[in-house]
Scaffold this motif. Structure first.
Motif, short mmCIF file in Angstrom:
data_model
loop_
_atom_site.label_atom_id
_atom_site.label_comp_id
_atom_site.label_asym_id
_atom_site.label_seq_id
_atom_site.Cartn_x
_atom_site.Cartn_y
_atom_site.Cartn_z
N GLU A 64 0.76 -1.24 -0.07
CA GLU A 64 -0.09 -0.11 -0.01
C GLU A 64 0.89 1.41 0.06
O GLU A 64 0.69 2.41 -0.63
CB GLU A 64 -0.86 0.00 1.27
CG GLU A 64 -1.92 -1.17 1.17
CD GLU A 64 -1.29 -2.41 1.88
OE1 GLU A 64 -0.02 -2.39 2.24
OE2 GLU A 64 -1.98 -3.21 2.16
N GLU A 65 1.98 1.37 0.87
CA GLU A 65 2.78 2.29 0.78
C GLU A 65 3.40 2.64 -0.66
O GLU A 65 3.64 3.69 -0.92
CB GLU A 65 3.83 1.97 1.95
CG GLU A 65 3.38 1.93 3.16
CD GLU A 65 4.54 1.87 4.24
OE1 GLU A 65 4.17 1.69 5.40
OE2 GLU A 65 5.78 1.64 3.90
N THR A 67 2.61 1.81 -3.56
CA THR A 67 1.81 2.45 -4.67
C THR A 67 1.34 3.51 -4.32
O THR A 67 0.76 4.23 -5.29
CB THR A 67 0.55 1.38 -5.04
OG1 THR A 67 -0.09 1.08 -3.73
CG2 THR A 67 0.98 -0.18 -5.37
N THR A 68 1.39 3.83 -3.06
CA THR A 68 0.62 5.46 -2.77
C THR A 68 1.93 6.39 -3.05
O THR A 68 1.35 7.33 -3.40
CB THR A 68 0.29 5.36 -1.30
OG1 THR A 68 -0.63 4.49 -1.21
CG2 THR A 68 -0.03 6.77 -0.88
#
Length: 350
Positions: A64-65, A67-68
């Protein structure tokens, strides 16, 4: 700095890199010990640095980190690039598949588990500082997850149960044993603990794999050849990448070090495993191996308590999840009757 928590030490390291005026910043698992709030502050800093022209390489197992905050990504597996591309619009499932070499639905193996009789019962447990109030039951063949923010008292609860911290009040019944016990006695009773801080607490890095795997259960007058043979079994079973049983622990990767720490508990053949952040700071391939081991242990009737800050793994491998907030443990609930959003709301008091 040695008196700071792991999360605070991590922030000091990031602050030092920025303070020296670097143009290229390499961040290796920078949020592994950070709270959500600290992680958001770090992401904001990264965006400001990028805006000022800094180049940033961000290494993380938290997809998640990646791709964020990233523009592009590269996936490594077994030392080779196996894929990558623009971060925007690239699905997490596809990234996991590249990382472990199989589909994401196979990452959290789950077979039918038959919960047996109660093996551990904790009631009204309190220690010095934390925990303030913890109570739960654990059955044979069950995996119980403990969620919560960093500093909520999850580690302190495990350490109090295992005998590393004194009990102020409360009641612990483990199998046929009642009351507090020292760690050595807990091991003899059939309980083992995996520390969150494997480098300083979980392993003797200056010693060999054979020493670390067998040290808690070694027959008197055992020969080096016999010790090496016992270690070789676990090296093979756990797929530990090393040069042999006498290689020093300090030269292994984090994932292989964690496998050795778990192998010691399996070698001791404990009935209850207390695992504190067992997949912290290791690659997805090693995580998949640990998930498979946990599933196998549960199917054999072993009981496991897992403390983790990564909610997807708690939801994927646990039968029940309880949330700790400010030293107090909530009522465990079945994973199929809750979700990550509800757990985070309870953890933050929202």
């Amino acid at each position: 700095v040695g008196e700071l928590s792991l999360a605070e030490q991590q922030l000091v390291e990031v602050g030092r890199a920025v303070a020296v005026g670097c143009r290229l910043l390499v961040l290796d698992e920078p949020t592994s010990s950070l709270t959500s709030r600290d992680a958001e502050a770090l992401f904001s800093l990264i965006m400001r640095l990028r805006g000022k022209g800094h180049a940033i390489i961000y290494i993380s197992h938290f997809l998640e980190e990646v791709t964020t905050i990233s523009d592009r990504f590269v996936v490594l597996r077994d030392g080779r690039s196996v894929g990558g591309g623009e971060s925007a619009g690239f699905g997490h499932d596809r990234i996991v598949e590249l990382m472990v070499g199989r589909s994401v639905d196979q990452l959290y193996p789950r077979s039918h588990r038959n919960r047996g009789e109660e093996i551990l019962h904790v009631e009204g447990l309190a220690g010095h500082g934390k925990p303030l109030d913890a109570g739960f039951s654990l059955c044979r063949g069950e995996v119980l997850g403990i969620a919560g923010l960093v500093g909520a008292g999850r580690t302190e609860m495990l350490e109090t149960i295992f005998g590393l911290r004194p009990i102020v009040c409360g009641w612990i019944k483990f199998a046929a044993y009642t009351g507090p016990a020292a760690p050595g006695k807990r091991l003899r009773q059939g309980m083992g603990m995996l520390s969150e801080d494997r480098k300083n607490e979980g392993l003797a890095l200056s010693l060999s794999l054979a020493d670390n795997i067998t040290m808690s259960k070694t027959p008197m007058f055992e020969t080096p050849a016999s010790r090496a043979a016992r270690a070789e079994k676990w090296i093979k079973d756990m797929a530990i990448r090393c040069q042999g049983p006498w290689q020093q622990m300090v030269s292994l990767s984090g994932g292989n070090q964690q496998k050795v720490a778990i192998a010691r508990l399996l070698h001791h053949d404990v009935d209850v495993l207390l695992l504190d952040e067992p997949t912290r700071g290791i690659d997805v391939g090693a995580k998949a191996m640990i998930y498979a081991i946990i599933e196998q242990l549960a199917s054999l009737g072993k009981s496991i308590i897992i403390v983790s800050s990564y909610l997807p793994e708690l939801m994927g491998i646990c039968d029940r999840v309880a949330v700790m907030r400010k030293g107090r443990l909530g009522t465990p609930r079945l994973t199929e009757q809750t979700n990550e959003h509800e757990i985070m709301l309870e953890a933050t008091g929202s």
